[in-house]
Each structure stands twice: as structure tokens, then as C-alpha cells.
Design a protein around this motif. Structure first.
Motif, PDB file in Angstrom:
ATOM      1  N   GLN A 148       0.852  -1.187   0.000  1.00  0.00           N
ATOM      2  CA  GLN A 148       0.000   0.000   0.000  1.00  0.00           C
ATOM      3  C   GLN A 148       0.887   1.235   0.000  1.00  0.00           C
ATOM      4  N   ASP A 149       0.270   2.402  -0.165  1.00  0.00           N
ATOM      5  CA  ASP A 149       1.050   3.639  -0.078  1.00  0.00           C
ATOM      6  C   ASP A 149       1.673   3.778   1.301  1.00  0.00           C
ATOM      7  N   GLU A 150       0.920   3.382   2.314  1.00  0.00           N
ATOM      8  CA  GLU A 150       1.422   3.423   3.689  1.00  0.00           C
ATOM      9  C   GLU A 150       0.715   2.366   4.515  1.00  0.00           C
ATOM     10  N   PHE A 151       1.421   1.890   5.529  1.00  0.00           N
ATOM     11  CA  PHE A 151       0.880   0.873   6.432  1.00  0.00           C
ATOM     12  C   PHE A 151       0.801   1.477   7.832  1.00  0.00           C
ATOM     13  N   ARG A 152      -0.377   1.483   8.411  1.00  0.00           N
ATOM     14  CA  ARG A 152      -0.598   2.008   9.762  1.00  0.00           C
ATOM     15  C   ARG A 152      -0.121   0.966  10.770  1.00  0.00           C
ATOM     16  N   LEU A 153       0.765   1.364  11.692  1.00  0.00           N
ATOM     17  CA  LEU A 153       1.311   0.463  12.706  1.00  0.00           C
ATOM     18  C   LEU A 153       1.144   1.087  14.090  1.00  0.00           C
ATOM     19  N   PRO A 154       0.025   0.840  14.760  1.00  0.00           N
ATOM     20  CA  PRO A 154      -0.197   1.442  16.075  1.00  0.00           C
ATOM     21  C   PRO A 154       0.952   1.163  17.042  1.00  0.00           C
ATOM     22  N   SER A 155       1.435   2.201  17.665  1.00  0.00           N
ATOM     23  CA  SER A 155       2.458   2.134  18.712  1.00  0.00           C
ATOM     24  C   SER A 155       3.832   1.708  18.228  1.00  0.00           C
ATOM     25  N   VAL A 166       9.734 -16.113   0.326  1.00  0.00           N
ATOM     26  CA  VAL A 166       9.636 -15.004   1.277  1.00  0.00           C
ATOM     27  C   VAL A 166      10.948 -14.225   1.228  1.00  0.00           C
ATOM     28  N   ILE A 167      10.844 -12.948   0.909  1.00  0.00           N
ATOM     29  CA  ILE A 167      11.999 -12.061   0.747  1.00  0.00           C
ATOM     30  C   ILE A 167      11.920 -10.961   1.810  1.00  0.00           C
ATOM     31  N   THR A 168      13.067 -10.598   2.369  1.00  0.00           N
ATOM     32  CA  THR A 168      13.142  -9.498   3.326  1.00  0.00           C
ATOM     33  C   THR A 168      13.647  -8.251   2.611  1.00  0.00           C
ATOM     34  N   LEU A 169      12.897  -7.174   2.683  1.00  0.00           N
ATOM     35  CA  LEU A 169      13.329  -5.902   2.095  1.00  0.00           C
ATOM     36  C   LEU A 169      14.442  -5.300   2.933  1.00  0.00           C
ATOM     37  N   THR A 170      15.326  -4.558   2.298  1.00  0.00           N
ATOM     38  CA  THR A 170      16.353  -3.852   3.049  1.00  0.00           C
ATOM     39  C   THR A 170      15.723  -2.607   3.671  1.00  0.00           C
ATOM     40  N   ALA A 171      16.260  -2.201   4.781  1.00  0.00           N
ATOM     41  CA  ALA A 171      15.704  -1.066   5.526  1.00  0.00           C
ATOM     42  C   ALA A 171      15.773   0.240   4.750  1.00  0.00           C
ATOM     43  N   THR A 172      16.596   0.313   3.722  1.00  0.00           N
ATOM     44  CA  THR A 172      16.678   1.546   2.927  1.00  0.00           C
ATOM     45  C   THR A 172      15.514   1.682   1.951  1.00  0.00           C
ATOM     46  N   ASP A 173      14.714   0.624   1.787  1.00  0.00           N
ATOM     47  CA  ASP A 173      13.582   0.669   0.861  1.00  0.00           C
ATOM     48  C   ASP A 173      12.319   1.283   1.473  1.00  0.00           C
ATOM     49  N   TYR A 174      12.293   1.458   2.781  1.00  0.00           N
ATOM     50  CA  TYR A 174      11.101   1.983   3.458  1.00  0.00           C
ATOM     51  C   TYR A 174      11.519   2.831   4.646  1.00  0.00           C
ATOM     52  N   VAL A 175      10.571   3.615   5.147  1.00  0.00           N
ATOM     53  CA  VAL A 175      10.825   4.432   6.339  1.00  0.00           C
ATOM     54  C   VAL A 175       9.672   4.254   7.316  1.00  0.00           C
ATOM     55  N   LEU A 176       9.993   4.327   8.575  1.00  0.00           N
ATOM     56  CA  LEU A 176       8.974   4.356   9.616  1.00  0.00           C
ATOM     57  C   LEU A 176       8.762   5.815   9.968  1.00  0.00           C
ATOM     58  N   ASP A 177       7.600   6.323   9.653  1.00  0.00           N
ATOM     59  CA  ASP A 177       7.261   7.715   9.903  1.00  0.00           C
ATOM     60  C   ASP A 177       6.547   7.794  11.247  1.00  0.00           C
ATOM     61  N   THR A 178       7.235   8.311  12.246  1.00  0.00           N
ATOM     62  CA  THR A 178       6.668   8.420  13.597  1.00  0.00           C
ATOM     63  C   THR A 178       6.321   9.852  13.956  1.00  0.00           C
ATOM     64  N   TYR A 179       6.292  10.739  12.968  1.00  0.00           N
ATOM     65  CA  TYR A 179       5.991  12.142  13.253  1.00  0.00           C
ATOM     66  C   TYR A 179       4.588  12.306  13.831  1.00  0.00           C
ATOM     67  N   ASP A 180       3.609  11.656  13.202  1.00  0.00           N
ATOM     68  CA  ASP A 180       2.233  11.725  13.696  1.00  0.00           C
ATOM     69  C   ASP A 180       2.066  10.791  14.885  1.00  0.00           C
ATOM     70  N   PHE A 201       3.451   5.188  10.615  1.00  0.00           N
ATOM     71  CA  PHE A 201       3.203   4.555   9.328  1.00  0.00           C
ATOM     72  C   PHE A 201       4.520   4.093   8.731  1.00  0.00           C
ATOM     73  N   VAL A 202       4.464   2.991   8.006  1.00  0.00           N
ATOM     74  CA  VAL A 202       5.587   2.590   7.171  1.00  0.00           C
ATOM     75  C   VAL A 202       5.263   3.081   5.774  1.00  0.00           C
ATOM     76  N   ARG A 203       6.214   3.802   5.200  1.00  0.00           N
ATOM     77  CA  ARG A 203       6.043   4.341   3.858  1.00  0.00           C
ATOM     78  C   ARG A 203       7.240   3.949   3.004  1.00  0.00           C
ATOM     79  N   LEU A 204       7.034   3.936   1.720  1.00  0.00           N
ATOM     80  CA  LEU A 204       8.094   3.656   0.764  1.00  0.00           C
ATOM     81  C   LEU A 204       9.127   4.770   0.828  1.00  0.00           C
ATOM     82  N   TYR A 256       7.389  -5.484  14.020  1.00  0.00           N
ATOM     83  CA  TYR A 256       7.820  -4.206  14.570  1.00  0.00           C
ATOM     84  C   TYR A 256       7.809  -4.230  16.092  1.00  0.00           C
ATOM     85  N   THR A 257       8.575  -3.333  16.652  1.00  0.00           N
ATOM     86  CA  THR A 257       8.596  -3.126  18.089  1.00  0.00           C
ATOM     87  C   THR A 257       7.568  -2.052  18.410  1.00  0.00           C
ATOM     88  N   ALA A 258       6.767  -2.308  19.451  1.00  0.00           N
ATOM     89  CA  ALA A 258       5.715  -1.372  19.826  1.00  0.00           C
ATOM     90  C   ALA A 258       5.737  -1.158  21.331  1.00  0.00           C
TER      91      ALA A 258
END
Length: 189
Positions: free
Chosen positions: A66-73, A89-103, A107-110, A130-132
Motif C-alpha cells: 500500500q502507499d502506507e501501512f498504519r502500525l499502532p504504537s 519469502v523475501i526481506t526488504l532492506t531497511a533503505t527501501d522503506y521508512v517508519l514515519d513516527t511524526y504523527d 506509518f511505514v512508507r516507501l 515491529y517493536t511497539a
């Protein structure tokens, strides 16, 4: 959402709970019941708010990118995996996405310049661990702790009446009111 690694401790300590409900510290006969109910009350409050209170690892799955994935906490991403078109099953590298914790709702975004890979058309093809949580017990909001203690106290006081056929509210409204400001869906983005 599934809990992979549960919290190592509870937001409310046994001694604190015993003092709240008037059980003497030296009276250990009901310790196992009180401890179990603290865990159950924390789980109920987490489900009600859609938040994790104490650090834990969770996994959530989606059918597609999706454009973004909502991840509570969410406070950190452990892994983002997907099932490719060949069923691997493939693991993406951490440089392919960001965890946006501003709000208030992370959200995880591309990541800029990245594209989501092609995936197999199957249920749960995207898997995010994820860690919550707020962290340790001391970091949990006081009103959340109060709601947990009130719920345990309610269950301890009214369980015998429930077992004898009396109708007793399972969760008093004041507990829900204490938690309402922490319910994720109440926040507007």
C-alpha cells in the motif's frame, strides 16, 4: 496483528496492585490470580486503545503493498517481508522503506526513489514485524495504569457475584473514559 514477543513485565506491579485493592503485602494467597488479572487487564486496555503499553514485538500482515501501512504504537521495524511471485519469502532492506513516527499514529512508507516489488497474489503476502510500546512500566501514562488497576479491582471485587448469577458490568464506563484519549482511531490524520 499478532504478538510475537510479549512484554517482559506489566505496567502495574503486583505490590502496587495489592495496595490498590487492599490486600496486605504478606498475604500471598491470591498473588497468582492478581498477577494473571493484571496481564488480562493490560491486554484488554491495549485492545481497547489499539496500542501497546510495554515494549513488545508484533507482526501485522497485509495482502498487498500500500502507499502506507498504519502500525499502532510502532517504535522500530524489525523486518518487512513479502512473498514474491515465485512464492519465496523475501526481506526488504531497511533503505527501501521508512517508519514515519511524526504523527501520533506511525506509518511505514516507501522510501524516496524506491518502488514496492511485485508480490504473489495471496493473502498475507506482506509481513511487517515491529517493536511497539511506550517502553518500560515507568513510561506508561498514569491514566492508563489507573485504568488497568481499576479493571483488576473491579474483577477482583465482582467475580464472585458474576459466578453466582448476578449481572455485573464486565467493564465499567469510567475505565473506558480513562482510556478514550488514548484510543488510536480517535486521532485525526
Amino acid at each position: 496483528m499478532k504478538v510475537i514477543t510479549p512484554p517482559a513485565l506489566e505496567p502495574v506491579a503486583l505490590a502496587e496492585m495489592k495496595a490498590q485493592i487492599g490486600v496486605k503485602a504478606v498475604d500471598t494467597a491470591s498473588d497468582a490470580i492478581i498477577t494473571r488479572r493484571i496481564t488480562e487487564a493490560r491486554q484488554w486496555c491495549e485492545n481497547f486503545t489499539d496500542r501497546a503499553f510495554i515494549t513488545q514485538t508484533r507482526e501485522i500482515r497485509f495482502d498487498k503493498f500500500q502507499d502506507e501501512f498504519r502500525l499502532p504504537s510502532a517504535s522500530a521495524i524489525v523486518s518487512l517481508k513479502y512473498v514474491d511471485i515465485n512464492g519465496t519469502v523475501i526481506t526488504l532492506t531497511a533503505t527501501d522503506y521508512v517508519l514515519d513516527t511524526y504523527d501520533r499514529i506511525p506509518f511505514v512508507r516507501l522510501a524516496y526513489g524506491s518502488v514496492w516489488p511485485s508480490i504473489r497474489d495471496e493473502r498475507n503476502a506482506v509481513r511487517i514485524q515491529y517493536t511497539a510500546g511506550y517502553g518500560a512500566a515507568a513510561a506508561v501514562e498514569p491514566l492508563i495504569k489507573e485504568a488497568i488497576m481499576l479493571l483488576v479491582g473491579h474483577w477482583m471485587n465482582f467475580q464472585p457475584q458474576s459466578e453466582n448469577g448476578m449481572i455485573v458490568s464486565h467493564v465499567p464506563k469510567p475505565i473506558e473514559r480513562l482510556l478514550n484519549d488514548y484510543v488510536i482511531e480517535h486521532y485525526q490524520l
